[in-house]
Design a protein around this motif. Structure first.
Motif, PDB file in Angstrom:
ATOM      1  N   THR A  41       0.841  -1.199   0.000  1.00  0.00           N
ATOM      2  CA  THR A  41       0.000   0.000   0.000  1.00  0.00           C
ATOM      3  C   THR A  41       0.877   1.251   0.000  1.00  0.00           C
ATOM      4  O   THR A  41       2.102   1.178   0.156  1.00  0.00           O
ATOM      5  CB  THR A  41      -0.901   0.017   1.244  1.00  0.00           C
ATOM      6  N   ASP A  42       0.254   2.408  -0.151  1.00  0.00           N
ATOM      7  CA  ASP A  42       0.995   3.674  -0.105  1.00  0.00           C
ATOM      8  C   ASP A  42       1.740   3.806   1.220  1.00  0.00           C
ATOM      9  O   ASP A  42       2.870   4.286   1.264  1.00  0.00           O
ATOM     10  CB  ASP A  42       0.048   4.862  -0.289  1.00  0.00           C
ATOM     11  N   TYR A  43       1.101   3.388   2.301  1.00  0.00           N
ATOM     12  CA  TYR A  43       1.744   3.442   3.618  1.00  0.00           C
ATOM     13  C   TYR A  43       2.985   2.539   3.646  1.00  0.00           C
ATOM     14  O   TYR A  43       4.043   2.952   4.105  1.00  0.00           O
ATOM     15  CB  TYR A  43       0.757   3.024   4.703  1.00  0.00           C
ATOM     16  N   ASN A  44       2.867   1.317   3.146  1.00  0.00           N
ATOM     17  CA  ASN A  44       4.009   0.396   3.133  1.00  0.00           C
ATOM     18  C   ASN A  44       5.169   0.956   2.330  1.00  0.00           C
ATOM     19  O   ASN A  44       6.328   0.806   2.702  1.00  0.00           O
ATOM     20  CB  ASN A  44       3.608  -0.961   2.557  1.00  0.00           C
ATOM     21  N   LYS A  45       4.877   1.615   1.231  1.00  0.00           N
ATOM     22  CA  LYS A  45       5.929   2.204   0.402  1.00  0.00           C
ATOM     23  C   LYS A  45       6.585   3.389   1.096  1.00  0.00           C
ATOM     24  O   LYS A  45       7.794   3.574   1.013  1.00  0.00           O
ATOM     25  CB  LYS A  45       5.352   2.652  -0.942  1.00  0.00           C
ATOM     26  N   SER A  46       5.790   4.206   1.780  1.00  0.00           N
ATOM     27  CA  SER A  46       6.328   5.416   2.398  1.00  0.00           C
ATOM     28  C   SER A  46       7.165   5.123   3.639  1.00  0.00           C
ATOM     29  O   SER A  46       7.960   5.954   4.053  1.00  0.00           O
ATOM     30  CB  SER A  46       5.203   6.386   2.749  1.00  0.00           C
ATOM     31  N   VAL A  47       6.999   3.957   4.222  1.00  0.00           N
ATOM     32  CA  VAL A  47       7.754   3.589   5.422  1.00  0.00           C
ATOM     33  C   VAL A  47       9.212   3.281   5.075  1.00  0.00           C
ATOM     34  O   VAL A  47      10.101   3.471   5.886  1.00  0.00           O
ATOM     35  CB  VAL A  47       7.081   2.380   6.107  1.00  0.00           C
ATOM     36  N   LEU A  48       9.476   2.832   3.846  1.00  0.00           N
ATOM     37  CA  LEU A  48      10.819   2.406   3.459  1.00  0.00           C
ATOM     38  C   LEU A  48      11.660   3.547   2.915  1.00  0.00           C
ATOM     39  O   LEU A  48      11.163   4.427   2.216  1.00  0.00           O
ATOM     40  CB  LEU A  48      10.730   1.311   2.392  1.00  0.00           C
ATOM     41  N   GLU A  49      12.956   3.503   3.247  1.00  0.00           N
ATOM     42  CA  GLU A  49      13.943   4.433   2.707  1.00  0.00           C
ATOM     43  C   GLU A  49      15.182   3.647   2.322  1.00  0.00           C
ATOM     44  O   GLU A  49      15.425   2.558   2.853  1.00  0.00           O
ATOM     45  CB  GLU A  49      14.354   5.466   3.756  1.00  0.00           C
ATOM     46  N   LEU A  50      15.967   4.202   1.423  1.00  0.00           N
ATOM     47  CA  LEU A  50      17.249   3.586   1.093  1.00  0.00           C
ATOM     48  C   LEU A  50      18.213   3.793   2.251  1.00  0.00           C
ATOM     49  O   LEU A  50      18.255   4.873   2.848  1.00  0.00           O
ATOM     50  CB  LEU A  50      17.824   4.195  -0.186  1.00  0.00           C
ATOM     51  N   ALA A  51      18.991   2.779   2.577  1.00  0.00           N
ATOM     52  CA  ALA A  51      19.939   2.893   3.688  1.00  0.00           C
ATOM     53  C   ALA A  51      21.114   3.791   3.321  1.00  0.00           C
ATOM     54  O   ALA A  51      21.605   4.546   4.154  1.00  0.00           O
ATOM     55  CB  ALA A  51      20.434   1.507   4.107  1.00  0.00           C
TER      56      ALA A  51
END
Length: 110
Positions: free
Chosen positions: A93-103
């Motif tokens: 979902t949009d929420y799942n995508k927004s939680v992730l960032e590149l390390a």
């Protein structure tokens, strides 16, 4: 192609805890569908809440382990690549995508 899978699997990710802690994270609760009985809606809402709570526990576990992780990817018979993660997924979902960032973050100047 194993080169592509290995490249996708080698991207380190982190969690954006500001997004995890935000009020928008609770927007995972679904709306009632047209023609859906109230009982079916309650079941679906309860299921979404359980998934959200379990996802938060998984995210807290990832934070405890250092907040750097890698998702496993696979491809289907058509050659499309998919992330395998369930609670943490770059294709959810949009929420799942927004939680992730590149390390590995890089500053981009214009």
């Amino acid at each position: 192609c194993l080169d592509h899978i290995n490249r996708a699997n080698s991207v380190a990710l982190t969690l954006n805890m500001d997004v995890v802690a935000s009020a928008e994270g609770n927007m995972i609760v679904p709306d009632r569908n047209i023609g859906e009985s109230f009982e079916d809606f309650r079941k679906r809402k309860k299921q979404a809440e359980v998934f959200y709570e379990t996802s938060l526990e998984v995210m807290k576990g990832l934070m405890a382990l250092g907040n750097e992780f890698w998702l496993t990817h696979r491809y289907d018979r058509r050659g499309r690549t998919y992330a395998v993660g369930y609670h943490v997924n770059s294709q959810g979902t949009d929420y799942n995508k927004s939680v992730l960032e590149l390390a590995r973050k890089e500053v981009i100047t214009g």
